[in-house]
Design a protein around this motif. Structure first.
Motif, short mmCIF file in Angstrom:
data_model
loop_
_atom_site.label_atom_id
_atom_site.label_comp_id
_atom_site.label_asym_id
_atom_site.label_seq_id
_atom_site.Cartn_x
_atom_site.Cartn_y
_atom_site.Cartn_z
N GLN A 1 0.85 -1.19 0.00
CA GLN A 1 0.00 0.00 0.00
C GLN A 1 0.88 1.24 0.00
N LEU A 2 0.49 2.24 -0.79
CA LEU A 2 1.24 3.49 -0.87
C LEU A 2 0.76 4.44 0.23
N GLY A 3 1.49 4.48 1.32
CA GLY A 3 1.13 5.35 2.43
C GLY A 3 -0.27 5.07 2.94
N THR A 4 -1.06 6.13 3.08
CA THR A 4 -2.44 5.99 3.54
C THR A 4 -3.44 6.05 2.39
N THR A 5 -2.94 6.01 1.13
CA THR A 5 -3.83 5.98 -0.01
C THR A 5 -4.43 4.58 -0.13
N ASP A 6 -5.37 4.43 -1.06
CA ASP A 6 -5.94 3.11 -1.29
C ASP A 6 -5.27 2.40 -2.46
N LEU A 7 -4.08 2.88 -2.84
CA LEU A 7 -3.36 2.31 -3.97
C LEU A 7 -2.48 1.15 -3.51
N MET A 8 -2.65 -0.01 -4.11
CA MET A 8 -1.82 -1.18 -3.83
C MET A 8 -0.88 -1.35 -5.03
N LEU A 9 0.39 -1.07 -4.81
CA LEU A 9 1.35 -0.97 -5.92
C LEU A 9 2.40 -2.08 -5.88
N SER A 10 2.90 -2.41 -7.06
CA SER A 10 4.03 -3.33 -7.16
C SER A 10 5.25 -2.66 -6.53
N ALA A 11 6.07 -3.45 -5.82
CA ALA A 11 7.24 -2.89 -5.15
C ALA A 11 8.22 -2.27 -6.14
N ILE A 12 8.24 -2.81 -7.35
CA ILE A 12 9.02 -2.24 -8.44
C ILE A 12 8.06 -1.69 -9.48
N GLY A 13 8.18 -0.41 -9.75
CA GLY A 13 7.39 0.22 -10.81
C GLY A 13 8.29 0.49 -12.00
N MET A 14 7.85 1.39 -12.87
CA MET A 14 8.68 1.78 -14.01
C MET A 14 8.61 3.29 -14.20
N GLY A 15 9.77 3.91 -14.24
CA GLY A 15 9.88 5.32 -14.61
C GLY A 15 10.00 5.44 -16.11
N THR A 16 9.34 6.44 -16.68
CA THR A 16 9.29 6.54 -18.15
C THR A 16 10.08 7.72 -18.71
N TRP A 17 10.91 8.34 -17.89
CA TRP A 17 11.79 9.39 -18.40
C TRP A 17 12.63 8.85 -19.55
N ASN A 18 13.08 7.61 -19.41
CA ASN A 18 14.00 7.00 -20.37
C ASN A 18 13.39 6.76 -21.75
N ILE A 19 12.06 6.67 -21.85
CA ILE A 19 11.48 6.33 -23.15
C ILE A 19 11.13 7.56 -23.98
N GLN B 1 8.75 0.78 3.34
CA GLN B 1 8.16 0.07 2.20
C GLN B 1 7.93 1.00 1.00
N PRO B 2 8.99 1.67 0.56
CA PRO B 2 8.84 2.52 -0.62
C PRO B 2 8.66 1.70 -1.88
N VAL B 3 8.20 2.36 -2.93
CA VAL B 3 8.07 1.76 -4.25
C VAL B 3 9.17 2.34 -5.13
N ALA B 4 10.01 1.49 -5.70
CA ALA B 4 11.09 1.94 -6.56
C ALA B 4 10.61 2.04 -8.00
N ILE B 5 11.03 3.10 -8.70
CA ILE B 5 10.59 3.29 -10.08
C ILE B 5 11.79 3.45 -11.02
#
Length: 322
Positions: free
Chosen positions: A5-23, A272-276
């Motif tokens: 879970q991302l903080g107190t939001t209701d978002l359940m996220l993958s521990a590894i995300g993807m940043g799109t600056w590179n594309i 429990q941060p999410v890495a992107i």
């Protein structure tokens, strides 16, 4: 893939995300078909969080446009994070973020490029902002309208985060954190934990240095990392970081092993941060995602930290030789 879970939001996220600056061509040219395939590869590997910004890409906005195209048909199965506040800065004329209307204008432009009618997390992209009141008012209006679901800021400064959270409404922060950039551990991350602020980590591989593939002989030519050569001070900082990477190489193989350890170090923090991490190929996106299935033990994290400790003079010789 681990999910959290991302903080107190209701978002359940993958521990590894993807940043799109590179594309978006700022890290070197990448054709659109490869860019779209990279996003879909991340999704197929369990990634459900994609980070972008209005200013990412050459031309600006290209990363958002490509991400929007890649997610057609699966938008309801993923979460998007984008940022406003830097449109036009690279080309010399910024949008003045002085009224709520400007906040709304830039947000709706992002909606258009992303081909969506809502944004899961909207971030202020002015990391040194003194007075965030216009953003806070605008984001609240957009949240009330259902246009954004949560909001926050991308910053490395605790004082800026505190000002943005003055009404305790900041749900998410994006911060630079890695084995080569551990300052957030001191006060920043504890503040987030105390206030229930979800943490997204940009730069978990420190712009590729933690792949172990580069040395002091490397000359970066992309528009992002070429800034490392702008002054003696920035070159010295680069060489100290490369010296730390050399220390890591005494225990880890460059490439997949080092990338795996570096990414797991970040997602293993008690917050429990999410890495992107970014990616420029389907294979790289898949490899990054595969790391998200396990965490490091506290001892493993401490062993990595010990490997990055250097004498104060390390890295200066390489600078002097350039």
């Amino acid at each position: 893939m681990l999910y959290r879970q991302l903080g107190t939001t209701d978002l359940m996220l993958s521990a590894i995300g993807m940043g799109t600056w590179n594309i978006g061509n700022q890290w070197g040219q990448i054709d659109e078909s490869t860019a779209l395939a990279t996003v879909r590869s991340a999704y197929d590997s369990g990634v459900n969080i994609f980070d972008t910004a209005e200013s990412y890409g050459i031309p600006a906005g290209l990363s958002e446009e490509r991400l929007g195209k890649a997610l057609i048909g699966i938008r309801d199965q993923v979460h998007m994070v984008t940022k406003i506040g830097r449109w036009g800065r690279r080309t010399g004329q910024t949008v003045p973020m002085t009224t709520v209307d400007m906040i709304r204008l830039c947000t709706h432009a992002s909606l258009h490029r992303l081909k969506t009618d809502y944004i899961d997390v909207m971030l202020c992209h002015e990391g040194k902002i003194e007075d965030p009141s216009i953003y806070l008012e605008g984001f609240e209006q957009l949240k009330d309208a259902g246009t954004i679901r949560a909001y926050g800021i991308s910053t490395d400064r605790l004082d800026v985060l505190q000002r943005f959270n003055t009404h305790n409404t900041c749900s998410v922060v994006e911060v630079d954190y890695s084995l080569l950039s551990r300052n957030p551990e001191q006060e920043f991350l504890p503040y987030c934990q105390a206030h229930g602020i979800g943490v997204l980590v940009r730069g978990p591989l420190h712009k590729g240095l933690l792949s172990g593939k580069y040395s002091s002989e490397t000359q970066f030519t992309d528009t992002v990392r070429s800034e490392w050569y702008e002054s003696d001070r920035s070159r010295e900082k680069l060489n100290r970081k490369l010296a730390k990477v050399e220390q890591l190489k005494t225990a880890l193989q460059p490439g997949s092993e080092m990338v795996s350890k570096a990414l797991r170090f970040v997602i293993s923090h008690p917050m429990q941060p999410v890495a992107i991490p970014g990616a420029k190929s389907p294979e790289q996106a898949q490899a990054n995602a595969a790391v998200g299935d396990a965490l490091l033990t506290p001892k493993e994290c401490e062993d990595l930290i010990q490997l990055t400790k250097l004498p104060k003079t390390a890295g200066k010789t390489a600078v002097a030789a350039r």
